[in-house]
Design a protein around this motif. Structure first.
Motif, short mmCIF file in Angstrom:
data_model
loop_
_atom_site.label_atom_id
_atom_site.label_comp_id
_atom_site.label_asym_id
_atom_site.label_seq_id
_atom_site.Cartn_x
_atom_site.Cartn_y
_atom_site.Cartn_z
N GLY A 64 0.77 -1.22 0.00
CA GLY A 64 0.00 0.00 0.00
C GLY A 64 0.80 1.27 0.00
N LEU A 65 2.10 1.20 -0.26
CA LEU A 65 2.92 2.41 -0.31
C LEU A 65 2.88 3.08 -1.68
N GLY A 66 2.34 2.39 -2.65
CA GLY A 66 2.15 2.91 -4.00
C GLY A 66 1.00 2.17 -4.64
N LYS A 67 0.58 2.63 -5.80
CA LYS A 67 -0.52 1.96 -6.50
C LYS A 67 -0.27 2.03 -8.00
N GLY A 68 -1.14 1.39 -8.76
CA GLY A 68 -1.02 1.44 -10.22
C GLY A 68 0.26 0.82 -10.73
N TYR A 69 0.71 -0.26 -10.10
CA TYR A 69 1.97 -0.88 -10.49
C TYR A 69 1.91 -1.39 -11.92
N GLN A 70 2.88 -0.98 -12.73
CA GLN A 70 3.03 -1.48 -14.10
C GLN A 70 4.49 -1.84 -14.31
N ARG A 71 4.74 -2.74 -15.23
CA ARG A 71 6.12 -3.15 -15.48
C ARG A 71 6.32 -3.52 -16.94
N GLY A 72 7.55 -3.29 -17.40
CA GLY A 72 8.01 -3.76 -18.69
C GLY A 72 9.32 -4.47 -18.49
N ASP A 73 9.97 -4.83 -19.57
CA ASP A 73 11.25 -5.53 -19.42
C ASP A 73 12.27 -4.68 -18.68
N ASP A 74 12.29 -3.39 -18.96
CA ASP A 74 13.32 -2.52 -18.40
C ASP A 74 12.73 -1.31 -17.69
N TRP A 75 11.52 -1.39 -17.21
CA TRP A 75 10.94 -0.28 -16.48
C TRP A 75 9.82 -0.78 -15.58
N VAL A 76 9.62 -0.03 -14.50
CA VAL A 76 8.44 -0.22 -13.65
C VAL A 76 7.90 1.17 -13.33
N GLN A 77 6.60 1.24 -13.11
CA GLN A 77 5.97 2.53 -12.83
C GLN A 77 4.93 2.34 -11.73
N LEU A 78 4.89 3.31 -10.81
CA LEU A 78 3.90 3.33 -9.75
C LEU A 78 3.33 4.74 -9.62
N GLU A 79 2.24 4.82 -8.87
CA GLU A 79 1.65 6.11 -8.54
C GLU A 79 1.67 6.26 -7.01
N THR A 80 1.76 7.52 -6.56
CA THR A 80 1.73 7.76 -5.12
C THR A 80 0.34 7.50 -4.57
N ARG A 81 0.27 7.25 -3.26
CA ARG A 81 -0.97 6.79 -2.63
C ARG A 81 -2.09 7.82 -2.71
N GLN A 82 -1.83 9.05 -2.36
CA GLN A 82 -2.90 10.03 -2.22
C GLN A 82 -3.13 10.85 -3.49
N HIS A 83 -2.06 11.34 -4.08
CA HIS A 83 -2.22 12.28 -5.18
C HIS A 83 -1.94 11.67 -6.55
N SER A 84 -1.71 10.38 -6.60
CA SER A 84 -1.56 9.64 -7.88
C SER A 84 -0.48 10.23 -8.77
N VAL A 368 16.43 -2.93 0.99
CA VAL A 368 16.96 -1.58 0.79
C VAL A 368 16.40 -0.98 -0.49
N LEU A 369 16.26 -1.79 -1.54
CA LEU A 369 15.69 -1.29 -2.79
C LEU A 369 14.24 -0.85 -2.59
N ALA A 370 13.49 -1.64 -1.80
CA ALA A 370 12.10 -1.28 -1.52
C ALA A 370 12.03 0.05 -0.76
N GLU A 371 12.99 0.27 0.13
CA GLU A 371 13.01 1.53 0.87
C GLU A 371 13.34 2.72 -0.03
N VAL A 372 14.17 2.51 -1.04
CA VAL A 372 14.44 3.56 -2.01
C VAL A 372 13.16 3.96 -2.72
N VAL A 373 12.42 2.96 -3.20
CA VAL A 373 11.16 3.22 -3.90
C VAL A 373 10.17 3.90 -2.97
N ALA A 374 10.05 3.40 -1.74
CA ALA A 374 9.08 3.96 -0.79
C ALA A 374 9.39 5.41 -0.46
N ALA A 375 10.67 5.75 -0.30
CA ALA A 375 11.05 7.12 0.03
C ALA A 375 10.69 8.08 -1.09
#
Length: 465
Positions: A64-84, A368-375
């Motif tokens: 629940g730290l992000g939403k709208g998870y999408q992924r490709g071979d060389d990319w991932v994309q998320l949206e922030t929780r409140q303001h998207s 640690v990688l998850a914490e980078v994304v979360a921050a």
């Protein structure tokens, strides 16, 4: 008919050109710069490491730290929780120092540069990123991305200019580099403290250091261990091995000890046999995964099969984060001596009830990688009234003070010192194996300055439903 075919061919060619301008045909990553999407570029030379990053990003979405998870071979994309607000992480798989620096220069020449670079997997490539960002700052006034370091733990590195002495890794690109992992000194201090607390009156009589002099990580971790051991055990004899110990490159390594490894292992065991009663013999292996495994194998197969006075109970081997759960499990089945290592992941549910199983990703170095994304997600959400920028991200990271219980975190505190070093007493835990026990155990420091009860651990299952 001919004119029609020419027209059709021209139409298809134009369509292909438009598609290639909007997409990277090789990677499937959108290339159109957009001010509505913040971008962070992840520099990992290995696809397996990138897969860990994608799993870490997915963990943030799952918790629940992000939403709208999408992924490709060389990319991932998320949206922030409140303001998207959208943030995209793209892979740059530069393999060497020169390629890394060139790719950073190309990124900075784009009309909209990324707000952050994440990387890399080792000290050498992380230094290359820091130097490229520093040099770019000297040449231009444009905002530069900040550097987020997930795994490079080295405290001091050699300068580019010969004879100038070492400098702090975080000082290469000062004020714009943030290390999310505990550094080598923190690892050495925690391991030494654990053995000091648990063994009480048993102190090391001799400490053998096995150092790879061609690896900056190994040199720095060895120095960190040396400092803390000299401080706690000033009477211990310190012996370093490394002058003739040139470890093989990964593409040359067979996984088996070489003749030099066997000779060194036998030398260490002969010294251990002379350890006085009530004392112990320590071996420090500040090595990467492959050379550490080879030395452990050599030490195991040269272990003396004699009485308890010279068995492995008083030989204690200490490793940094180059050794993980997989290696410890492999070693535990036939452990002839005590083996300890540091793990940067969350504390594997230590002290929690059995019904609360720890997230398999967070119990590994990928935490640690998850914490980078979360921050990044948290800061972009908090600054939704501003366009995403490297400067805003830098300012907010400096002020970040999150305790372990707050929702944006992943179970442990998140804060940084002015230097960019990670703060917090709840970072990482220790794994250990004891002779005669075919299991890996974990302990973690508590807020009261003690240690959690040992918990049995196993290699995490990284598969997700």
């Amino acid at each position: 008919v001919g004119n029609g075919l020419l027209a059709l061919g021209g139409f298809l060619l134009a369509a292909a050109m438009i598609y290639n301008l909007a997409h990277d045909g090789r990677r499937g990553t959108p290339r159109v710069a957009s001010r509505s999407v913040a971008e962070a570029v992840v520099f990992f030379p290995d696809r397996q490491l990138w897969e860990q990053f994608r799993q870490a990003a997915e963990t943030c979405a799952r918790r629940g730290l992000g939403k709208g998870y999408q992924r490709g071979d060389d990319w991932v994309q998320l949206e922030t929780r409140q303001h998207s607000r959208r943030v995209r992480f793209t892979l740059d798989d530069a393999k060497g120092v020169r390629e890394t620096k060139e790719n950073v220069q190309r990124l900075l020449q784009r009309s909209i540069a990324p707000i952050a670079l994440v990387g890399s997997s080792n000290t050498v490539l992380t230094v290359a990123l820091a130097e490229a960002l520093r040099d770019a700052g000297l040449q231009a006034e444009r905002p530069r991305p900040i550097l987020l370091v997930p795994w490079a733990t080295t405290v001091l590195v050699e300068r580019e200019e010969p004879g100038q002495g070492p400098e702090a890794l975080l000082d290469i690109n000062p004020g714009r580099t943030f290390r999310f992992c505990p550094n080598n000194q923190a690892q050495a201090d925690l391991l030494t403290r654990a053995l000091f607390d648990r063994l009480k009156d048993e102190v090391p009589e001799r400490v053998d250091f096995v150092v790879d002099r061609y690896d900056p990580y190994s040199l720095d971790l060895a120095d960190c261990f040396r400092r803390t051991i000299e401080r706690r055990f000033p009477a211990a004899e310190l012996v370093e091995h490394g002058e003739a110990l040139v470890f093989l490159q990964p593409w040359e390594a067979s996984g088996l000890p070489r003749a030099a490894d066997d000779v060194l292992a036998e030398t260490i065991w002969r010294a251990a046999e002379k350890t006085a009663s009530g004392r112990s013999h320590w071996v420090v292996l500040p090595l990467q995964t492959e050379p550490a495994r080879r030395m452990l194998l050599a030490l195991r197969r040269h272990a003396p099969h004699v009485g308890p006075s010279v068995d492995g109970a008083r030989l204690r081997v200490l490793c940094g984060d180059g050794v993980g759960v997989d290696t410890m499990t492999w070693f535990a089945s036939q452990a002839p001596f005590s083996l300890w290592c540091y793990s940067p992941g969350s504390a594997l549910g230590l002290g929690e009830s059995e019904s609360r199983r720890p997230d398999p990703v967070l119990s590994t170095e990928a935490a640690v990688l998850a914490e980078v994304v979360a921050a990044i997600l948290q800061i972009l959400d908090e600054t939704s009234n501003q366009p995403p920028s490297a400067e805003t991200l830098r300012q907010q990271l400096v002020k970040l003070r999150l305790s372990a219980g707050e929702p944006p975190t992943l179970g442990r505190s998140l804060a940084f010192a002015p230097s960019g070093e990670r703060l917090g007493d709840d970072l990482g835990h220790l794994l250990y194996v004891e002779p005669g026990k075919a299991a890996v155990f974990a302990i973690a420091p508590t807020s009261q300055g003690t240690w959690s009860p040992p918990a049995r651990v196993a290699p995490p299952d990284m598969r997700h439903p």
